[in-house]
Design an enzyme around this catalytic site. Structure first.
Site, PDB file in Angstrom:
ATOM      1  N   ASP A  27      26.200 -36.649 -20.251  1.00 17.50           N
ATOM      2  CA  ASP A  27      26.479 -37.568 -21.369  1.00 17.50           C
ATOM      3  C   ASP A  27      25.433 -37.419 -22.479  1.00 17.50           C
ATOM      4  O   ASP A  27      24.307 -36.995 -22.233  1.00 17.50           O
ATOM      5  CB  ASP A  27      26.492 -39.007 -20.834  1.00 17.50           C
ATOM      6  CG  ASP A  27      27.172 -39.971 -21.798  1.00 17.50           C
ATOM      7  OD1 ASP A  27      27.933 -39.512 -22.676  1.00 17.50           O
ATOM      8  OD2 ASP A  27      26.925 -41.191 -21.677  1.00 17.50           O
ATOM      9  N   ASN A  29      26.225 -35.938 -25.681  1.00 20.81           N
ATOM     10  CA  ASN A  29      26.470 -34.821 -26.607  1.00 20.81           C
ATOM     11  C   ASN A  29      26.659 -35.303 -28.039  1.00 20.81           C
ATOM     12  O   ASN A  29      26.157 -34.700 -28.986  1.00 20.81           O
ATOM     13  CB  ASN A  29      27.732 -34.050 -26.213  1.00 20.81           C
ATOM     14  CG  ASN A  29      27.695 -33.571 -24.780  1.00 20.81           C
ATOM     15  OD1 ASN A  29      26.646 -33.599 -24.160  1.00 20.81           O
ATOM     16  ND2 ASN A  29      28.835 -33.142 -24.276  1.00 20.81           N
ATOM     17  N   ARG A  31      25.638 -38.145 -29.441  1.00 21.99           N
ATOM     18  CA  ARG A  31      24.396 -38.668 -30.024  1.00 21.99           C
ATOM     19  C   ARG A  31      23.407 -37.545 -30.332  1.00 21.99           C
ATOM     20  O   ARG A  31      22.666 -37.600 -31.302  1.00 21.99           O
ATOM     21  CB  ARG A  31      23.781 -39.727 -29.101  1.00 21.99           C
ATOM     22  CG  ARG A  31      24.494 -41.069 -29.218  1.00 21.99           C
ATOM     23  CD  ARG A  31      24.179 -41.968 -28.063  1.00 21.99           C
ATOM     24  NE  ARG A  31      24.887 -41.531 -26.865  1.00 21.99           N
ATOM     25  CZ  ARG A  31      24.555 -41.890 -25.630  1.00 21.99           C
ATOM     26  NH1 ARG A  31      23.506 -42.658 -25.424  1.00 21.99           N
ATOM     27  NH2 ARG A  31      25.256 -41.470 -24.609  1.00 21.99           N
ATOM     28  N   HIS A  44      29.134 -30.927 -28.324  1.00 25.27           N
ATOM     29  CA  HIS A  44      29.857 -30.429 -27.146  1.00 25.27           C
ATOM     30  C   HIS A  44      29.630 -28.922 -26.963  1.00 25.27           C
ATOM     31  O   HIS A  44      29.545 -28.432 -25.852  1.00 25.27           O
ATOM     32  CB  HIS A  44      31.349 -30.728 -27.273  1.00 25.27           C
ATOM     33  CG  HIS A  44      31.659 -32.198 -27.289  1.00 25.27           C
ATOM     34  ND1 HIS A  44      31.140 -33.065 -26.363  1.00 25.27           N
ATOM     35  CD2 HIS A  44      32.412 -32.961 -28.129  1.00 25.27           C
ATOM     36  CE1 HIS A  44      31.565 -34.302 -26.621  1.00 25.27           C
ATOM     37  NE2 HIS A  44      32.333 -34.256 -27.695  1.00 25.27           N
ATOM     38  N   THR A  73      39.311 -39.443 -17.260  1.00 30.67           N
ATOM     39  CA  THR A  73      40.654 -39.958 -17.558  1.00 30.67           C
ATOM     40  C   THR A  73      40.593 -40.902 -18.767  1.00 30.67           C
ATOM     41  O   THR A  73      41.597 -41.092 -19.451  1.00 30.67           O
ATOM     42  CB  THR A  73      41.232 -40.717 -16.344  1.00 30.67           C
ATOM     43  OG1 THR A  73      40.219 -41.577 -15.791  1.00 30.67           O
ATOM     44  CG2 THR A  73      41.692 -39.773 -15.256  1.00 30.67           C
ATOM     45  N   TRP A  76      40.662 -39.520 -22.986  1.00 31.69           N
ATOM     46  CA  TRP A  76      41.857 -39.325 -23.821  1.00 31.69           C
ATOM     47  C   TRP A  76      41.838 -40.269 -25.011  1.00 31.69           C
ATOM     48  O   TRP A  76      42.506 -40.020 -26.016  1.00 31.69           O
ATOM     49  CB  TRP A  76      43.141 -39.578 -23.015  1.00 31.69           C
ATOM     50  CG  TRP A  76      43.430 -38.529 -21.994  1.00 31.69           C
ATOM     51  CD1 TRP A  76      43.260 -38.636 -20.650  1.00 31.69           C
ATOM     52  CD2 TRP A  76      43.952 -37.215 -22.216  1.00 31.69           C
ATOM     53  NE1 TRP A  76      43.633 -37.470 -20.021  1.00 31.69           N
ATOM     54  CE2 TRP A  76      44.063 -36.583 -20.957  1.00 31.69           C
ATOM     55  CE3 TRP A  76      44.338 -36.494 -23.360  1.00 31.69           C
ATOM     56  CZ2 TRP A  76      44.546 -35.277 -20.805  1.00 31.69           C
ATOM     57  CZ3 TRP A  76      44.814 -35.199 -23.195  1.00 31.69           C
ATOM     58  CH2 TRP A  76      44.920 -34.613 -21.942  1.00 31.69           C
ATOM     59  N   ARG A  78      39.627 -40.806 -27.101  1.00 29.98           N
ATOM     60  CA  ARG A  78      38.807 -40.336 -28.237  1.00 29.98           C
ATOM     61  C   ARG A  78      39.710 -39.804 -29.349  1.00 29.98           C
ATOM     62  O   ARG A  78      40.885 -39.510 -29.120  1.00 29.98           O
ATOM     63  CB  ARG A  78      37.874 -39.226 -27.752  1.00 29.98           C
ATOM     64  CG  ARG A  78      36.877 -39.775 -26.750  1.00 29.98           C
ATOM     65  CD  ARG A  78      35.817 -38.777 -26.407  1.00 29.98           C
ATOM     66  NE  ARG A  78      34.851 -39.425 -25.544  1.00 29.98           N
ATOM     67  CZ  ARG A  78      33.589 -39.081 -25.435  1.00 29.98           C
ATOM     68  NH1 ARG A  78      33.126 -38.065 -26.130  1.00 29.98           N
ATOM     69  NH2 ARG A  78      32.781 -39.728 -24.639  1.00 29.98           N
ATOM     70  N   LEU A 138      27.662 -20.693  -4.594  1.00 31.49           N
ATOM     71  CA  LEU A 138      27.693 -22.085  -5.062  1.00 31.49           C
ATOM     72  C   LEU A 138      29.126 -22.588  -5.255  1.00 31.49           C
ATOM     73  O   LEU A 138      29.957 -21.921  -5.867  1.00 31.49           O
ATOM     74  CB  LEU A 138      26.938 -22.182  -6.399  1.00 31.49           C
ATOM     75  CG  LEU A 138      27.014 -23.544  -7.096  1.00 31.49           C
ATOM     76  CD1 LEU A 138      26.220 -24.593  -6.326  1.00 31.49           C
ATOM     77  CD2 LEU A 138      26.510 -23.444  -8.529  1.00 31.49           C
ATOM     78  N   ARG A 195      22.646 -38.762 -14.390  1.00 35.13           N
ATOM     79  CA  ARG A 195      23.353 -39.085 -15.625  1.00 35.13           C
ATOM     80  C   ARG A 195      22.374 -38.973 -16.782  1.00 35.13           C
ATOM     81  O   ARG A 195      21.359 -39.666 -16.817  1.00 35.13           O
ATOM     82  CB  ARG A 195      23.955 -40.484 -15.617  1.00 35.13           C
ATOM     83  CG  ARG A 195      24.739 -40.727 -16.921  1.00 35.13           C
ATOM     84  CD  ARG A 195      25.508 -42.030 -16.950  1.00 35.13           C
ATOM     85  NE  ARG A 195      26.316 -42.073 -18.183  1.00 35.13           N
ATOM     86  CZ  ARG A 195      27.539 -42.541 -18.285  1.00 35.13           C
ATOM     87  NH1 ARG A 195      28.131 -43.048 -17.237  1.00 35.13           N
ATOM     88  NH2 ARG A 195      28.182 -42.527 -19.447  1.00 35.13           N
ATOM     89  N   GLU A 214      21.684 -40.829  -4.237  1.00 31.51           N
ATOM     90  CA  GLU A 214      20.564 -41.313  -5.045  1.00 31.51           C
ATOM     91  C   GLU A 214      20.968 -41.152  -6.505  1.00 31.51           C
ATOM     92  O   GLU A 214      21.550 -40.127  -6.893  1.00 31.51           O
ATOM     93  CB  GLU A 214      19.301 -40.485  -4.758  1.00 31.51           C
ATOM     94  CG  GLU A 214      18.809 -40.606  -3.339  1.00 31.51           C
ATOM     95  CD  GLU A 214      18.433 -42.042  -2.970  1.00 31.51           C
ATOM     96  OE1 GLU A 214      17.918 -42.768  -3.837  1.00 31.51           O
ATOM     97  OE2 GLU A 214      18.659 -42.428  -1.807  1.00 31.51           O
TER      98      GLU A 214
END
Ligand code: IPE
Ligand code: IPE
Ligand code: MG
Length: 248
Positions: A27, A29, A31, A44, A73, A76, A78, A138, A195, A214
């Site tokens: 989160d 991007n 700003r 982005h 979900t 959308w 935006r 991975l 986050r 955690e």
């Protein structure tokens, strides 16, 4: 990809007790772009350019799975131009990075319902999944049109259908049966959720899989989240006392 030895881990300030599964809510991007007086879409783009280093480090650290929240979900709602710019970036990302990811043994899985996406996006992500599905490195999960509640509804529908077909009785539905119907079936539960961007919430991201994760929140905007900052998050994780309800 070269995996770190114990000595190399120690030089980064890490022990071998790393998470098996890391989730990242990428989160901040918009700003990040605003701070630079750039359009949000350039935020982005900068976000997409950060992925390579994050994925490489996760793989080098021998962490089993990485789940990235790329489109919820709720996203959308935006502006249409932003949503369509995100779609273009997804196509560009999966086209540009696929060979490299495949070469490095990364196995790509999509979490979420991509049927609502334009065909170019569906094709690019499906191609990435199909090409890498047998890889043993991975496990990289990209959450696209993903929401935990929608995932749970889908799992409930699937369990009901099985019950109606006589394949299982309602009494036989246990936690394992439910987890087997989630997009993350077969993956370890999340050990760590990071986050970026300053908000302290999960925004409908893997609520069940994160039951004992955690949580690590940082004010850093995602496009500024360097490998060094990722290692800081892992160091903090290693200091946490995971009790799982017991007394230690
Ligand atoms: C996260 O960054 C990316 C997506 C949700 C696709 P944002 O676009 O939410 O950035 P902020 O939170 O507005 O800064
Ligand atoms: C969460 O970020 C979704 C992704 C990072 C893809 P949002 O920016 O959409 O979340 P809210 O709106 O702040 O909860
Ligand atoms: Mg946001």
């Amino acid at each position: 990809m070269a995996k770190y030895t114990q000595k190399e881990l120690a030089s980064l300030g890490l022990t071998p007790m790393l998470p098996k599964h890391v989730g990242i809510i990428m989160d901040g991007n918009g700003r990040w772009a605003k701070q630079r007086m750039l359009p949000r879409t350039l935020g982005h783009r900068a976000a997409m350019d950060k992925l390579r280093g994050t994925i490489r480090l996760t793989s080098d650290l021998n962490i089993e799975a990485l789940s990235l929240y790329a489109f919820s979900t709720e996203n959308w709602s935006r502006p249409e131009e932003e949503v369509s710019a995100l779609f273009d970036l997804l196509v560009e990302y999966f086209t540009r990075e696929l060979d490299e990811l495949h070469k490095n043994g990364v196995c790509i899985r999509i979490l979420g319902d991509i049927s609502a996406f334009p065909s170019a996006v569906r094709e690019a992500v499906t191609r990435a999944h199909v090409k890498t599905r047998e890889n043993t490195g991975l496990k990289l999960n990209i959450a696209l049109n993903y929401g935990s509640r929608a995932e749970l509804v889908r799992a409930a529908q699937s369990l009901c259908e099985s019950a109606l077909r006589g394949e299982l009785r309602p009494k036989e539905i246990d936690e394992a049966a439910l987890f087997d119907r989630l997009y993350t079936y077969g993956l370890p539960e999340l050990d760590l959720v990071i986050r970026t961007g300053g908000e302290k919430r999960l925004s409908n991201f893997m609520l069940l899989q994160a039951a004992y994760a955690e949580l690590y929140f940082t004010d850093t905007y995602w496009p500024d989240f360097s490998e060094k900052k990722y290692i800081e998050a892992l160091k903090e994780y290693q200091l946490r006392d995971r009790r799982y309800g017991t007394v230690k």
